[in-house]
Structures are given as C-alpha cells and as structure tokens.
Design an enzyme around this catalytic site. Structure first.
Site, PDB file in Angstrom:
ATOM      1  N   LYS A  75      -2.970 -13.370   6.463  1.00 39.37           N
ATOM      2  CA  LYS A  75      -1.955 -14.239   7.077  1.00 39.37           C
ATOM      3  C   LYS A  75      -2.474 -15.676   7.181  1.00 39.37           C
ATOM      4  O   LYS A  75      -1.736 -16.624   6.971  1.00 39.37           O
ATOM      5  CB  LYS A  75      -1.552 -13.709   8.458  1.00 39.37           C
ATOM      6  N   GLY A 126      11.779  -2.598   6.859  1.00 39.74           N
ATOM      7  CA  GLY A 126      10.751  -2.653   7.894  1.00 39.74           C
ATOM      8  C   GLY A 126      11.326  -2.933   9.277  1.00 39.74           C
ATOM      9  O   GLY A 126      12.541  -3.063   9.447  1.00 39.74           O
ATOM     10  N   ASP A 157       9.733  -3.597  -5.643  1.00 43.96           N
ATOM     11  CA  ASP A 157       8.335  -3.696  -5.249  1.00 43.96           C
ATOM     12  C   ASP A 157       8.007  -5.177  -5.441  1.00 43.96           C
ATOM     13  O   ASP A 157       8.081  -5.689  -6.558  1.00 43.96           O
ATOM     14  CB  ASP A 157       7.477  -2.816  -6.178  1.00 43.96           C
ATOM     15  N   ASP A 203      14.015  -3.449  -0.798  1.00 47.51           N
ATOM     16  CA  ASP A 203      12.796  -2.784  -0.324  1.00 47.51           C
ATOM     17  C   ASP A 203      12.366  -1.814  -1.399  1.00 47.51           C
ATOM     18  O   ASP A 203      13.100  -1.551  -2.346  1.00 47.51           O
ATOM     19  CB  ASP A 203      13.040  -2.056   1.011  1.00 47.51           C
ATOM     20  N   ILE A 204      11.195  -1.275  -1.195  1.00 47.40           N
ATOM     21  CA  ILE A 204      10.650  -0.351  -2.187  1.00 47.40           C
ATOM     22  C   ILE A 204      11.444   0.960  -2.191  1.00 47.40           C
ATOM     23  O   ILE A 204      11.573   1.621  -3.206  1.00 47.40           O
ATOM     24  CB  ILE A 204       9.142  -0.146  -1.913  1.00 47.40           C
ATOM     25  N   ARG A 205      12.029   1.284  -1.021  1.00 44.06           N
ATOM     26  CA  ARG A 205      12.887   2.473  -0.908  1.00 44.06           C
ATOM     27  C   ARG A 205      14.267   2.077  -0.415  1.00 44.06           C
ATOM     28  O   ARG A 205      14.390   1.159   0.395  1.00 44.06           O
ATOM     29  CB  ARG A 205      12.288   3.459   0.110  1.00 44.06           C
ATOM     30  N   TYR A 243      -5.606  -8.077   7.586  1.00 43.82           N
ATOM     31  CA  TYR A 243      -4.248  -8.593   7.839  1.00 43.82           C
ATOM     32  C   TYR A 243      -4.323 -10.048   8.312  1.00 43.82           C
ATOM     33  O   TYR A 243      -3.621 -10.921   7.796  1.00 43.82           O
ATOM     34  CB  TYR A 243      -3.607  -7.704   8.900  1.00 43.82           C
ATOM     35  N   GLY A 255      11.655  -6.595   1.937  1.00 44.77           N
ATOM     36  CA  GLY A 255      11.060  -5.812   3.024  1.00 44.77           C
ATOM     37  C   GLY A 255      12.120  -5.479   4.059  1.00 44.77           C
ATOM     38  O   GLY A 255      11.848  -5.441   5.262  1.00 44.77           O
TER      39      GLY A 255
HETATM   40  C1  AKB Z   1       0.565  -5.951  14.290  1.00 49.85           C
HETATM   41  O1  AKB Z   1       0.296  -5.403  15.364  1.00 49.85           O
HETATM   42  O2  AKB Z   1      -0.110  -5.840  13.263  1.00 49.85           O
HETATM   43  C2  AKB Z   1       1.767  -6.871  14.235  1.00 49.85           C
HETATM   44  C3  AKB Z   1       1.397  -8.296  14.485  1.00 49.85           C
HETATM   45  C4  AKB Z   1       1.010  -8.736  15.828  1.00 49.85           C
HETATM   46  O3  AKB Z   1       1.417  -9.069  13.578  1.00 49.85           O
HETATM   47  N1  AKB Z   1       2.749  -6.444  15.184  1.00 49.85           N
END
Ligand code: AKB
Length: 309
Positions: free
Chosen positions: A144, A12, A50, A35-37, A140, A9
């Site tokens: 996590k 990023g 990937d 990274d993927i690119r 997300y 990654g």
């Molecule tokens: C997001 O906003 O998704 C990230 C984070 C706080 O993990 N910057």
C-alpha cells in the site's frame, strides 16, 4: 455511447456495498461490476475479471466505454502475510496496469484504496499525522505504501487523476470482510447475535482506528465527486471515524445483548495490529474536500445489531 464506471473487486467487503451505492446514485446502467467470481446479487452489468489479466481489463473498458474506475482488488493484511508473493503481485501489478491505462488516457479517473497499514511500529500511535514516519512491517502495508508512491508519481509526472483514502478497519452488516486484521469488529456482531459469545483473535486493549461502512462509502464517492483541484494529496488521505478496542466494542454490544460474553485468544494477527496506529489525524481530508464522519461506536453498534437478526 454513454461513459460508465467500473468497480474492480466488486465481490469484496467494500466492493459489494459500493456497487449498490453507485447504482443508487448513478443508475444500474452506468455501473459495471467485475470480480474474479460472479456475484449473483448484482443488478448492473457484471464482467468476470482477474485484474492481473490486462488484456481482459482493456476489453471490458472498451466494451463498456469505461472512464472511471474504482480499483479495489487486493489481498488484505492477514492473508497477504500467509501468501506474501501473491499479496505483493496482486496489490502492485493490478494498480500499475490501471495507472498505465490512465497515462495512456484510456481512463480519466481512478479511486484506489490505501490503508492505515502504511504506518508501522515507529509511527506515532496517537492522532497519527498525514506526514510522518512510515515503516510498514507487513507485505500488505509495504504494497500500500509503494502504491501510494506510484499514485503520486503518476499524478505529478503524467497528470493522472488518481484519488485515494487510507481506510481504517471497515465495519458493515451487508458484506463479510476477507482476510484483514480488523475483521473481528465485523465477526463479533454476527457471533453476538448467533451465539451470544465471541472469541477474539486480538487482545482486549488493542485499540485500532475503525469506520462504519456508510461513512466509508460517503468518503469514497465524495472524494471522487469533488473537483480535481480540491484533491491536493495524490498519495492517499488519512481518514478517521472512531477508535476502539475489543473490550470497548464488547461493552457496547452488552448494552443491547446483556448476556453477551467475550474471550481473548490473540493469534498471528496481534503483532500486525500492534504495529498500526490507534487513532488518526484526518484534518487534511476535512479541510480539502469537506470530510466529516457521522458514526461513533454507539451509533454503529446500534445500527449493526438492528440489521443483523
Ligand atoms: C485489514 O485489516 O487488513 C484492513 C485494513 C485496515 O486495511 N481492514
């Protein structure tokens, strides 16, 4: 053959700056970016990857004799809400395949980023403790939190050396953020320089924990450098820098650019921000491995504006 460190990654927001910093500390020949690119700017070896392609990952690890991995590839909070299945798949499967390689002793050490998104609407908002109610309401955040549980599980059960930080919103001038809820705090500087105005997608009083990128890089590399017995938390460490709202950052920018104006048009990212803490208690990171932030809002704003012309 010398061992190397792989950054997954690397294109990023964190990856770009982390690769530069690792190259500065350890030398270009010790780092492999992936990274993927392809990122044309990288000075070290680069491999297209990937992270869901485990065969290719193993090939790269063998080719470069990789022993340490910074595994940063993920969909952030706002993008993952648009593509929930993709967010879950990338964020979970990528992590699990690297943990498996650690279990099989192919890799010795991994850094994996968690986030303040592991907390949710029922978490205490001020000075959020390391151990508290965690009921994330975003894909997300769920990925996590699950990732944290897996990291701790693999450490306790198989002894793998995985280290992690719950990043707040990160702000830096060298790389653009991609798909986060805290991204406004980077865009605002570029727009302040270019247009002298900014329309914010969060409301004026939305206070969130944030951190300047140079502090985040110091924390990340610092945590990877300390002896293993200092890393007592193997889920992920709370980490704090500063906390501010769009109104606070706009006022600070105005001190440097008096004509700057801000307007507010909250969108689908507002409820995500509302579900997160406003400030973080990071005393375990400070106690266990000596973490100390350097940048507050004023110092960060000055540095950002000095670099963005
Ligand atoms: C997001 O906003 O998704 C990230 C984070 C706080 O993990 N910057």
């Amino acid at each position: 053959m010398d061992t190397k460190t792989l950054v997954i990654g690397a294109g990023g927001q964190i990856g770009k700056e982390l690769v530069q910093e690792l190259c500065k500390i350890y030398g270009n020949d010790k780092i492999v970016a992936s990274d993927i690119r392809k990122d044309e700017g990288v000075k070290c070896d680069f491999e297209t990857l990937d992270v869901l392609d485990t065969k290719r990952l193993v090939e790269i690890i063998k080719k470069h004799n990789v022993k340490e991995v910074y595994h940063l590839a993920a969909l952030l909070s706002a993008t993952a809400e648009q593509f929930p299945e993709k967010g879950w798949k990338l964020n979970m499967e990528g992590l699990l395949s690297v943990l498996e390689l650690m279990k099989d002793k192919v890799i010795d050490k991994m850094f994996w980023p968690s986030s303040i998104a592991v907390f949710g609407p029922n978490t205490p908002k001020q000075n959020t403790p390391q151990y508290t109610i965690m009921e994330p309401s975003t894909v997300y955040g769920i990925s996590k939190q699950a990732g944290e549980r897996w990291c701790e599980y693999y450490n306790k059960r198989y002894g793998v050396d995985v280290r992690s930080i719950r990043y707040p919103g990160l702000i830096g001038w060298q790389s653009a953020p991609g798909g986060g809820t805290t991204d406004y705090a980077v865009h605002i500087f570029h727009e302040a320089r270019k247009q002298k105005k900014y329309e914010c997608f969060l409301s004026e009083d939305t206070t969130l924990p944030m951190m300047y990128m140079s502090d985040a890089l110091r924390a990340t590399i610092g945590l990877m450098q300390v002896p293993s017995d200092k890393v007592k938390i193997r889920s992920s460490y709370n980490l704090a820098g500063m906390s501010f709202s769009p109104k606070d950052i706009a006022a600070e920018i105005k001190k440097h650019i008096p004509e700057f104006t801000i307007t507010y048009k909250p969108d689908y990212r507002q409820p995500i921000a509302d579900s997160w803490p406003q400030s973080i208690d990071d005393s375990f990171a400070r106690e266990h491995w000596g973490w100390k932030h350097q940048y507050d809002l004023a110092a960060m704003t000055k540095d950002m504006l000095d670099h963005i012309k």
